[in-house]
Design a protein around this motif. Structure first.
Motif, PDB file in Angstrom:
ATOM      1  N   ALA A  51      -3.703  12.421  -2.420  1.00 43.82           N
ATOM      2  CA  ALA A  51      -2.574  12.145  -1.535  1.00 43.82           C
ATOM      3  C   ALA A  51      -1.786  10.931  -2.001  1.00 43.82           C
ATOM      4  CB  ALA A  51      -3.070  11.942  -0.104  1.00 43.82           C
ATOM      5  N   PHE A  52      -2.446   9.988  -2.663  1.00 40.17           N
ATOM      6  CA  PHE A  52      -1.751   8.807  -3.177  1.00 40.17           C
ATOM      7  C   PHE A  52      -0.735   9.162  -4.266  1.00 40.17           C
ATOM      8  CE2 PHE A  52      -4.846   5.544  -1.551  1.00 40.17           C
ATOM      9  CZ  PHE A  52      -3.885   4.695  -1.024  1.00 40.17           C
ATOM     10  N   ASP A  53      -0.885  10.316  -4.895  1.00 42.35           N
ATOM     11  CA  ASP A  53       0.010  10.680  -6.002  1.00 42.35           C
ATOM     12  C   ASP A  53       1.471  10.762  -5.573  1.00 42.35           C
ATOM     13  OD1 ASP A  53      -2.077  10.767  -7.784  1.00 42.35           O
ATOM     14  OD2 ASP A  53      -2.331  12.948  -7.675  1.00 42.35           O
ATOM     15  N   SER A  54       1.714  10.972  -4.284  1.00 42.27           N
ATOM     16  CA  SER A  54       3.088  11.118  -3.810  1.00 42.27           C
ATOM     17  C   SER A  54       3.630   9.844  -3.164  1.00 42.27           C
ATOM     18  CB  SER A  54       3.170  12.273  -2.801  1.00 42.27           C
ATOM     19  OG  SER A  54       2.386  11.994  -1.654  1.00 42.27           O
ATOM     20  N   VAL A  55       2.857   8.752  -3.201  1.00 44.86           N
ATOM     21  CA  VAL A  55       3.288   7.503  -2.560  1.00 44.86           C
ATOM     22  C   VAL A  55       4.046   6.650  -3.567  1.00 44.86           C
ATOM     23  CG1 VAL A  55       2.535   5.433  -1.325  1.00 44.86           C
ATOM     24  CG2 VAL A  55       1.317   7.600  -0.996  1.00 44.86           C
ATOM     25  N   ALA A  56       5.217   6.164  -3.173  1.00 35.54           N
ATOM     26  CA  ALA A  56       6.126   5.457  -4.087  1.00 35.54           C
ATOM     27  C   ALA A  56       5.760   3.988  -4.249  1.00 35.54           C
ATOM     28  CB  ALA A  56       7.563   5.586  -3.600  1.00 35.54           C
ATOM     29  N   ILE A  57       4.590   3.748  -4.840  1.00 36.39           N
ATOM     30  CA  ILE A  57       4.147   2.396  -5.159  1.00 36.39           C
ATOM     31  C   ILE A  57       3.452   2.419  -6.513  1.00 36.39           C
ATOM     32  CG2 ILE A  57       3.816   1.643  -2.760  1.00 36.39           C
ATOM     33  CD1 ILE A  57       0.810   2.144  -3.161  1.00 36.39           C
ATOM     34  N   SER A  58       3.289   1.234  -7.095  1.00 37.85           N
ATOM     35  CA  SER A  58       2.381   1.030  -8.220  1.00 37.85           C
ATOM     36  C   SER A  58       1.207   0.253  -7.662  1.00 37.85           C
ATOM     37  CB  SER A  58       3.081   0.269  -9.350  1.00 37.85           C
ATOM     38  OG  SER A  58       4.138   1.034  -9.899  1.00 37.85           O
ATOM     39  N   GLY A  59       0.238   0.976  -7.169  1.00 36.58           N
ATOM     40  CA  GLY A  59      -0.860   0.354  -6.444  1.00 36.58           C
ATOM     41  C   GLY A  59      -2.075   0.117  -7.311  1.00 36.58           C
ATOM     42  N   THR A  60      -2.787  -0.963  -7.001  1.00 39.61           N
ATOM     43  CA  THR A  60      -4.057  -1.267  -7.649  1.00 39.61           C
ATOM     44  C   THR A  60      -5.133  -1.351  -6.574  1.00 39.61           C
ATOM     45  OG1 THR A  60      -2.979  -2.551  -9.398  1.00 39.61           O
ATOM     46  CG2 THR A  60      -5.339  -2.889  -9.090  1.00 39.61           C
ATOM     47  N   VAL A  61      -6.197  -0.582  -6.725  1.00 40.24           N
ATOM     48  CA  VAL A  61      -7.291  -0.610  -5.764  1.00 40.24           C
ATOM     49  C   VAL A  61      -8.105  -1.888  -5.981  1.00 40.24           C
ATOM     50  CG1 VAL A  61      -9.387   0.550  -4.977  1.00 40.24           C
ATOM     51  CG2 VAL A  61      -7.398   1.906  -5.689  1.00 40.24           C
ATOM     52  N   VAL A  62      -8.150  -2.745  -4.977  1.00 40.44           N
ATOM     53  CA  VAL A  62      -8.939  -3.977  -5.062  1.00 40.44           C
ATOM     54  C   VAL A  62     -10.172  -3.920  -4.167  1.00 40.44           C
ATOM     55  CG1 VAL A  62      -6.954  -5.381  -5.732  1.00 40.44           C
ATOM     56  CG2 VAL A  62      -7.538  -5.159  -3.313  1.00 40.44           C
ATOM     57  N   GLY A  77      -9.785  -1.461  -9.418  1.00 36.04           N
ATOM     58  CA  GLY A  77      -8.952  -1.553 -10.600  1.00 36.04           C
ATOM     59  C   GLY A  77      -8.162  -0.304 -10.909  1.00 36.04           C
ATOM     60  N   GLU A  78      -8.461   0.806 -10.233  1.00 36.82           N
ATOM     61  CA  GLU A  78      -7.729   2.044 -10.499  1.00 36.82           C
ATOM     62  C   GLU A  78      -6.270   1.906 -10.049  1.00 36.82           C
ATOM     63  OE1 GLU A  78      -7.962   6.891  -9.836  1.00 36.82           O
ATOM     64  OE2 GLU A  78      -9.232   5.586  -8.616  1.00 36.82           O
ATOM     65  N   LYS A  79      -5.367   2.485 -10.819  1.00 40.08           N
ATOM     66  CA  LYS A  79      -3.955   2.503 -10.486  1.00 40.08           C
ATOM     67  C   LYS A  79      -3.632   3.795  -9.749  1.00 40.08           C
ATOM     68  CE  LYS A  79      -3.439  -1.286 -12.871  1.00 40.08           C
ATOM     69  NZ  LYS A  79      -3.216  -2.602 -12.213  1.00 40.08           N
ATOM     70  N   VAL A  80      -2.906   3.676  -8.645  1.00 34.63           N
ATOM     71  CA  VAL A  80      -2.540   4.849  -7.853  1.00 34.63           C
ATOM     72  C   VAL A  80      -1.067   4.764  -7.481  1.00 34.63           C
ATOM     73  CG1 VAL A  80      -4.871   5.142  -6.919  1.00 34.63           C
ATOM     74  CG2 VAL A  80      -3.204   3.761  -5.668  1.00 34.63           C
ATOM     75  N   GLY A  81      -0.530   5.896  -7.058  1.00 34.24           N
ATOM     76  CA  GLY A  81       0.873   5.949  -6.677  1.00 34.24           C
ATOM     77  C   GLY A  81       1.729   6.542  -7.779  1.00 34.24           C
ATOM     78  N   GLN A  82       2.948   6.924  -7.412  1.00 29.26           N
ATOM     79  CA  GLN A  82       3.835   7.546  -8.384  1.00 29.26           C
ATOM     80  C   GLN A  82       4.811   6.557  -9.009  1.00 29.26           C
ATOM     81  OE1 GLN A  82       6.638  10.358  -6.788  1.00 29.26           O
ATOM     82  NE2 GLN A  82       6.910   9.254  -4.865  1.00 29.26           N
ATOM     83  N   GLY A  83       4.626   5.280  -8.755  1.00 24.29           N
ATOM     84  CA  GLY A  83       5.491   4.265  -9.325  1.00 24.29           C
ATOM     85  C   GLY A  83       6.338   3.600  -8.260  1.00 24.29           C
ATOM     86  N   GLY A  84       6.518   2.299  -8.414  1.00 23.86           N
ATOM     87  CA  GLY A  84       7.289   1.534  -7.437  1.00 23.86           C
ATOM     88  C   GLY A  84       6.800   0.105  -7.390  1.00 23.86           C
ATOM     89  N   PRO A  85       6.988  -0.582  -6.266  1.00 20.20           N
ATOM     90  CA  PRO A  85       6.561  -1.971  -6.137  1.00 20.20           C
ATOM     91  C   PRO A  85       5.061  -2.131  -6.378  1.00 20.20           C
ATOM     92  CG  PRO A  85       7.947  -1.323  -4.298  1.00 20.20           C
ATOM     93  CD  PRO A  85       7.626  -0.079  -5.040  1.00 20.20           C
ATOM     94  N   GLU A  86       4.678  -3.235  -6.991  1.00 15.30           N
ATOM     95  CA  GLU A  86       3.262  -3.499  -7.230  1.00 15.30           C
ATOM     96  C   GLU A  86       2.599  -3.949  -5.935  1.00 15.30           C
ATOM     97  OE1 GLU A  86       2.597  -6.181 -10.409  1.00 15.30           O
ATOM     98  OE2 GLU A  86       3.214  -4.741 -11.944  1.00 15.30           O
ATOM     99  N   MET A  87       1.501  -3.302  -5.602  1.00 17.06           N
ATOM    100  CA  MET A  87       0.799  -3.607  -4.365  1.00 17.06           C
ATOM    101  C   MET A  87      -0.698  -3.525  -4.577  1.00 17.06           C
ATOM    102  SD  MET A  87       3.130  -1.960  -1.451  1.00 17.06           S
ATOM    103  CE  MET A  87       2.362  -3.197  -0.448  1.00 17.06           C
ATOM    104  N   ASP A  88      -1.433  -4.291  -3.784  1.00 18.43           N
ATOM    105  CA  ASP A  88      -2.885  -4.196  -3.744  1.00 18.43           C
ATOM    106  C   ASP A  88      -3.278  -3.289  -2.593  1.00 18.43           C
ATOM    107  OD1 ASP A  88      -3.225  -5.788  -5.913  1.00 18.43           O
ATOM    108  OD2 ASP A  88      -3.915  -7.555  -4.822  1.00 18.43           O
ATOM    109  N   ILE A  89      -4.320  -2.516  -2.837  1.00 17.86           N
ATOM    110  CA  ILE A  89      -4.758  -1.510  -1.865  1.00 17.86           C
ATOM    111  C   ILE A  89      -6.236  -1.712  -1.555  1.00 17.86           C
ATOM    112  CG2 ILE A  89      -5.042   0.965  -1.433  1.00 17.86           C
ATOM    113  CD1 ILE A  89      -2.811   1.439  -3.457  1.00 17.86           C
ATOM    114  N   ALA A  90      -6.557  -1.672  -0.271  1.00 15.78           N
ATOM    115  CA  ALA A  90      -7.944  -1.670   0.182  1.00 15.78           C
ATOM    116  C   ALA A  90      -8.177  -0.353   0.914  1.00 15.78           C
ATOM    117  CB  ALA A  90      -8.211  -2.853   1.108  1.00 15.78           C
ATOM    118  N   ALA A 114      -1.215  -4.655   0.810  1.00 13.72           N
ATOM    119  CA  ALA A 114      -0.665  -6.013   0.805  1.00 13.72           C
ATOM    120  C   ALA A 114       0.086  -6.238  -0.491  1.00 13.72           C
ATOM    121  CB  ALA A 114      -1.778  -7.054   0.952  1.00 13.72           C
ATOM    122  N   ASP A 115       0.953  -7.242  -0.496  1.00 19.48           N
ATOM    123  CA  ASP A 115       1.601  -7.639  -1.735  1.00 19.48           C
ATOM    124  C   ASP A 115       0.530  -8.036  -2.752  1.00 19.48           C
ATOM    125  OD1 ASP A 115       4.238  -7.299  -0.788  1.00 19.48           O
ATOM    126  OD2 ASP A 115       4.152  -9.239   0.208  1.00 19.48           O
TER     127      ASP A 115
END
Length: 327
Positions: A51-62, A77-90, A114-115
Motif C-alpha cells: 500500500a505504501f507504493d502509492s504514497v507520494a513520499i520518499s519514506g525511510t522506515v526508522v 532503513g527500507e525506503k518506501v513510497g513513490q517519491g516525494g518529500p523525505e520523511m521518517d516512518i514508524a 514525521a519530518d
C-alpha cells in the motif's frame, strides 16, 4: 507532504495514511481468532508494504519489523513510497499479534510519520513509560516519581479522588510492584495482555477509559505511541531499559548518546507528526474490521499535530474494486 507543505497537502497525506492502515487491517483480520499470530502479522506487513507504493513520499522506515536480515519487508532503513518529500516512518502493521490470533480486543494497524530525523531511533528493547492525556498541567506526573505521588498529583489536577483513577498497564510479572502500589493508593487497574500503543493512546480520549499508563513495554511501540499523543498535546515520558552491554552498544550505534536519559515526548517524536490507525479487532477507541458480503467495513483514526485534529473514518470496501489483496 512534507509536514511543512500547505494544509491541503497534509490532509491528502492523512487520507493516504489511512488507506495504508486499512489495507493492513483488512489483511490481518482474515486471521482473527485462528491462533496463528505469525500469519496474521505477515499478512498485515505485506499489505502495508504494498500500500505504501502509492504514497507520494520518499519514506525511510526508522521503526519497523527489525533489521534487514530479520524482516523481508518494512525493515529498518527500507525506503518506501513513490517519491516525494523525505520523511521518517514508524510502523506497526499489526499491534497486538497475539490479540488478533486469539480474537481478543484492541488489535490495530498503526503508522506514524514525521519530518526526517525527528523520531527517536529506538532499538528493539524495553522502554519504561508514563503517559497521561491532554489538558493537564505540564509535569503533572514524572517517570522518576513514586507511583503514589504521581497518582495523587494526577487526581488533584483532574479534581477527582485517587479511587476514581484508572491505571492501564501490561499484565506482566515485572509490573507486580506497580500494581501493588496502585492498589495501595486506592486506584483502579486495567490490565491488558498486549497492545501498549493502544493502552497509551487510551489516555487521550474519554472513551478510552484510562487516566494514566504506566510500566514497561517495547521501545518501538513507545515511539509510535508518543507520535499519537503529540497530536493531542498529551504528556509522555520514557526511558530505555537495557538488559546487557550488547544492548547498550546497539543503542549507541543507533545514535543514542545517553543510555539512561529521561525522554520527554518532543524528544521521542518531534516536529510535525501524523498518526493513523485502523482497528483489526474492536477496542475502546476503534471498531474492528467487519466483513460485509464481498467487502468489509473499517474504522480508523487520523491525528495531526499541526492542527490537533482527530478524525474518525468509517470506510466501506468493495473487494472487487481493490488493487491490493485481502488474503
Amino acid at each position: 507532504m512534507a509536514l511543512q507543505t500547505p494544509q491541503h497537502s497534509d490532509r491528502n497525506m492523512a487520507l493516504e495514511l489511512v488507506r495504508v492502515t486499512e489495507a493492513a487491517a483488512i489483511a490481518a483480520a482474515q486471521w482473527t481468532g485462528r491462533g496463528d499470530k505469525n500469519s496474521a502479522d505477515g499478512a498485515a506487513v505485506e499489505a502495508m508494504r504494498h500500500a505504501f507504493d502509492s504514497v507520494a513520499i520518499s519514506g525511510t522506515v526508522v521503526i519497523g519489523e527489525g533489521e534487514m536480515d530479520e524482516a523481508p519487508m518494512l525493515y529498518i532503513g527500507e525506503k518506501v513510497g513513490q517519491g516525494g518529500p523525505e520523511m521518517d516512518i514508524a510502523v506497526d502493521p499489526l499491534e497486538g499479534t497475539e490479540i488478533v490470533a486469539k480474537g481478543a480486543a484492541n488489535g490495530m494497524a498503526v503508522i506514524a510519520l514525521a519530518d526526517k530525523g525527528r523520531f527517536l531511533h529506538a532499538p528493539d528493547i524495553y522502554m519504561q513509560k508514563i503517559a497521561v492525556g491532554p489538558g493537564l498541567p505540564q509535569g503533572v506526573v514524572d517517570i522518576d516519581a513514586p507511583t503514589n505521588e504521581n497518582l495523587r498529583n494526577l487526581a488533584r489536577a483532574k479534581k477527582v479522588d485517587v479511587s476514581d483513577l484508572v491505571v492501564c498497564l501490561l499484565d506482566r510479572p515485572r509490573h507486580e510492584q506497580i500494581i501493588a502500589d496502585c492498589r495501595e493508593a486506592g486506584a483502579r487497574i486495567m490490565l491488558i495482555e498486549a497492545g501498549d500503543v493502544a493502552g497509551c493512546i487510551a489516555t487521550s480520549r474519554p472513551e478510552g477509559g484510562v487516566d494514566i499508563y504506566l510500566g514497561s513495554g517495547g521501545a518501538p511501540e513507545g515511539v509510535i505511541a508518543a507520535a499519537a499523543l503529540r497530536c493531542v498535546n498529551a504528556q509522555m515520558q520514557c526511558r530505555l531499559l537495557f538488559e546487557d552491554e550488547d544492548q547498550i552498544a546497539r543503542a549507541l550505534s543507533m545514535g543514542i548518546t545517553d543510555p539512561h536519559r529521561k525522554y520527554g515526548i518532543h524528544e521521542i517524536a518531534g516536529g510535525d507528526v501524523m498518526f493513523a490507525a485502523t482497528g483489526v479487532t474492536t477496542g475502546p477507541m476503534l471498531r474492528g474490521v467487519l466483513r460485509e458480503g464481498m467487502g468489509a467495513v473499517t474504522h480508523s483514526v487520523i491525528m495531526r499535530s499541526k492542527s490537533g485534529t482527530v478524525r474518525f473514518v468509517e470506510a466501506h470496501h468493495d473487494f472487487s474494486m481493490k488493487t491490493w489483496s485481502r488474503a
